[in-house]
Design a protein around this motif. Sequence first.
Motif, PDB file in Angstrom:
ATOM      1  N   ILE A 103       1.293  -1.094  -0.388  1.00  0.00           N
ATOM      2  CA  ILE A 103      -0.349  -0.447  -0.380  1.00  0.00           C
ATOM      3  C   ILE A 103       0.906   1.414   0.377  1.00  0.00           C
ATOM      4  O   ILE A 103       1.683   1.410   1.105  1.00  0.00           O
ATOM      5  CB  ILE A 103      -1.104   0.080   1.500  1.00  0.00           C
ATOM      6  N   VAL A 104       0.851   2.224  -1.037  1.00  0.00           N
ATOM      7  CA  VAL A 104       1.297   3.974  -1.314  1.00  0.00           C
ATOM      8  C   VAL A 104       0.352   4.742  -0.231  1.00  0.00           C
ATOM      9  O   VAL A 104       0.915   5.663   0.008  1.00  0.00           O
ATOM     10  CB  VAL A 104       1.536   3.279  -2.436  1.00  0.00           C
ATOM     11  N   GLU A 105      -0.847   4.484  -0.994  1.00  0.00           N
ATOM     12  CA  GLU A 105      -1.865   5.051  -0.283  1.00  0.00           C
ATOM     13  C   GLU A 105      -3.096   4.762   0.054  1.00  0.00           C
ATOM     14  O   GLU A 105      -3.388   3.942  -0.311  1.00  0.00           O
ATOM     15  CB  GLU A 105      -1.771   6.258  -1.263  1.00  0.00           C
ATOM     16  N   GLY A 106      -3.203   5.321   1.186  1.00  0.00           N
ATOM     17  CA  GLY A 106      -5.057   4.665   1.469  1.00  0.00           C
ATOM     18  C   GLY A 106      -5.005   4.645   3.033  1.00  0.00           C
ATOM     19  O   GLY A 106      -4.371   5.401   3.403  1.00  0.00           O
ATOM     20  N   PRO A 107      -6.269   4.645   3.740  1.00  0.00           N
ATOM     21  CA  PRO A 107      -6.260   5.145   4.762  1.00  0.00           C
ATOM     22  C   PRO A 107      -6.457   4.560   5.861  1.00  0.00           C
ATOM     23  O   PRO A 107      -5.838   3.461   5.400  1.00  0.00           O
ATOM     24  CB  PRO A 107      -8.476   5.121   4.799  1.00  0.00           C
ATOM     25  N   GLN A 108      -6.708   4.687   7.004  1.00  0.00           N
ATOM     26  CA  GLN A 108      -5.492   3.606   8.094  1.00  0.00           C
ATOM     27  C   GLN A 108      -6.577   2.612   7.876  1.00  0.00           C
ATOM     28  O   GLN A 108      -7.557   1.971   8.197  1.00  0.00           O
ATOM     29  CB  GLN A 108      -6.341   4.533   9.463  1.00  0.00           C
ATOM     30  N   GLY A 109      -5.839   1.156   8.110  1.00  0.00           N
ATOM     31  CA  GLY A 109      -6.586  -0.091   8.763  1.00  0.00           C
ATOM     32  C   GLY A 109      -6.449  -0.560   7.622  1.00  0.00           C
ATOM     33  O   GLY A 109      -7.466  -1.426   6.817  1.00  0.00           O
ATOM     34  N   LEU A 110      -6.468   0.101   6.128  1.00  0.00           N
ATOM     35  CA  LEU A 110      -6.493  -0.556   5.121  1.00  0.00           C
ATOM     36  C   LEU A 110      -5.526  -1.330   4.663  1.00  0.00           C
ATOM     37  O   LEU A 110      -3.980  -1.165   5.224  1.00  0.00           O
ATOM     38  CB  LEU A 110      -5.958   0.263   3.633  1.00  0.00           C
ATOM     39  N   THR A 111      -5.836  -2.684   3.768  1.00  0.00           N
ATOM     40  CA  THR A 111      -4.579  -3.599   3.953  1.00  0.00           C
ATOM     41  C   THR A 111      -4.782  -4.724   2.374  1.00  0.00           C
ATOM     42  O   THR A 111      -5.687  -5.061   2.078  1.00  0.00           O
ATOM     43  CB  THR A 111      -5.000  -5.247   4.909  1.00  0.00           C
ATOM     44  N   VAL A 112      -3.488  -4.883   2.124  1.00  0.00           N
ATOM     45  CA  VAL A 112      -3.332  -6.150   0.530  1.00  0.00           C
ATOM     46  C   VAL A 112      -2.165  -7.285   1.479  1.00  0.00           C
ATOM     47  O   VAL A 112      -2.018  -7.035   1.701  1.00  0.00           O
ATOM     48  CB  VAL A 112      -2.706  -4.953  -0.252  1.00  0.00           C
ATOM     49  N   ASP A 113      -3.290  -8.767   0.670  1.00  0.00           N
ATOM     50  CA  ASP A 113      -2.656  -9.492   0.946  1.00  0.00           C
ATOM     51  C   ASP A 113      -1.421  -9.981  -0.213  1.00  0.00           C
ATOM     52  O   ASP A 113      -1.136  -9.267  -0.972  1.00  0.00           O
ATOM     53  CB  ASP A 113      -3.843 -10.644   1.443  1.00  0.00           C
ATOM     54  N   SER A 114      -1.027 -10.790  -0.216  1.00  0.00           N
ATOM     55  CA  SER A 114      -0.042 -11.859  -0.960  1.00  0.00           C
ATOM     56  C   SER A 114      -0.950 -12.731  -1.845  1.00  0.00           C
ATOM     57  O   SER A 114      -0.064 -11.964  -3.049  1.00  0.00           O
ATOM     58  CB  SER A 114       0.666 -13.163  -0.060  1.00  0.00           C
ATOM     59  N   GLN A 115      -2.134 -12.535  -2.273  1.00  0.00           N
ATOM     60  CA  GLN A 115      -2.985 -12.183  -3.304  1.00  0.00           C
ATOM     61  C   GLN A 115      -3.839 -11.550  -3.817  1.00  0.00           C
ATOM     62  O   GLN A 115      -4.133 -11.449  -4.838  1.00  0.00           O
ATOM     63  CB  GLN A 115      -4.201 -13.691  -2.958  1.00  0.00           C
ATOM     64  N   GLY A 116      -3.329  -9.801  -3.537  1.00  0.00           N
ATOM     65  CA  GLY A 116      -3.650  -8.879  -3.445  1.00  0.00           C
ATOM     66  C   GLY A 116      -4.755  -8.413  -3.921  1.00  0.00           C
ATOM     67  O   GLY A 116      -5.236  -7.585  -4.505  1.00  0.00           O
ATOM     68  N   ARG A 117      -5.625  -9.274  -1.964  1.00  0.00           N
ATOM     69  CA  ARG A 117      -7.074  -8.476  -2.165  1.00  0.00           C
ATOM     70  C   ARG A 117      -7.031  -7.637  -1.605  1.00  0.00           C
ATOM     71  O   ARG A 117      -5.982  -7.918  -0.706  1.00  0.00           O
ATOM     72  CB  ARG A 117      -7.922  -9.657  -1.479  1.00  0.00           C
ATOM     73  N   VAL A 118      -7.818  -6.569  -1.346  1.00  0.00           N
ATOM     74  CA  VAL A 118      -7.626  -4.768  -0.494  1.00  0.00           C
ATOM     75  C   VAL A 118      -9.034  -5.258   0.327  1.00  0.00           C
ATOM     76  O   VAL A 118     -10.173  -5.084   0.069  1.00  0.00           O
ATOM     77  CB  VAL A 118      -7.374  -4.103  -1.540  1.00  0.00           C
ATOM     78  N   THR A 119      -8.712  -4.668   1.644  1.00  0.00           N
ATOM     79  CA  THR A 119      -9.748  -4.758   1.956  1.00  0.00           C
ATOM     80  C   THR A 119      -9.706  -3.944   2.891  1.00  0.00           C
ATOM     81  O   THR A 119      -8.920  -3.427   3.650  1.00  0.00           O
ATOM     82  CB  THR A 119      -9.834  -6.399   3.157  1.00  0.00           C
ATOM     83  N   TRP A 120     -10.606  -3.622   3.601  1.00  0.00           N
ATOM     84  CA  TRP A 120     -10.810  -2.287   4.513  1.00  0.00           C
ATOM     85  C   TRP A 120     -12.454  -2.181   5.058  1.00  0.00           C
ATOM     86  O   TRP A 120     -13.150  -1.978   4.127  1.00  0.00           O
ATOM     87  CB  TRP A 120     -10.370  -0.275   3.730  1.00  0.00           C
ATOM     88  N   GLN A 121     -12.273  -2.064   5.826  1.00  0.00           N
ATOM     89  CA  GLN A 121     -13.822  -2.012   7.121  1.00  0.00           C
ATOM     90  C   GLN A 121     -14.102  -0.694   7.225  1.00  0.00           C
ATOM     91  O   GLN A 121     -13.414   0.101   7.731  1.00  0.00           O
ATOM     92  CB  GLN A 121     -13.134  -2.960   8.429  1.00  0.00           C
ATOM     93  N   ALA A 122     -14.539   0.644   6.495  1.00  0.00           N
ATOM     94  CA  ALA A 122     -14.829   1.804   6.691  1.00  0.00           C
ATOM     95  C   ALA A 122     -15.954   1.882   7.508  1.00  0.00           C
ATOM     96  O   ALA A 122     -16.692   1.801   7.841  1.00  0.00           O
ATOM     97  CB  ALA A 122     -15.229   2.507   5.567  1.00  0.00           C
TER      98      ALA A 122
END
Length: 70
Positions: A16-35
């Motif tokens: 992650i280069v830019e994004g909100p606090q708590g944003l994650t990306v896993d080794s499979q490229g899945r981006v998740t965030w609980q807004a």
Amino acid sequence: HTIRCVSDSVPVTFEIVEGPQGLTVDSQGRVTWQAPTGIVGRVPVSVEVTNPSGQRTLHRLVIKLGGGQE
């Protein structure tokens, strides 16, 4: 959101280069965030994808939160 990547060199890494606090990306490229509740607007996200030979690309997306018109 899942980032799909085609590369002859595997495995690729995601950072992650830019994004909100708590944003994650896993080794499979899945981006998740609980807004958090109550947030309205657009949230920019940038994820750098790198293959073992050092080639990089930047994947950008915008998460739109809330209803109504902007």
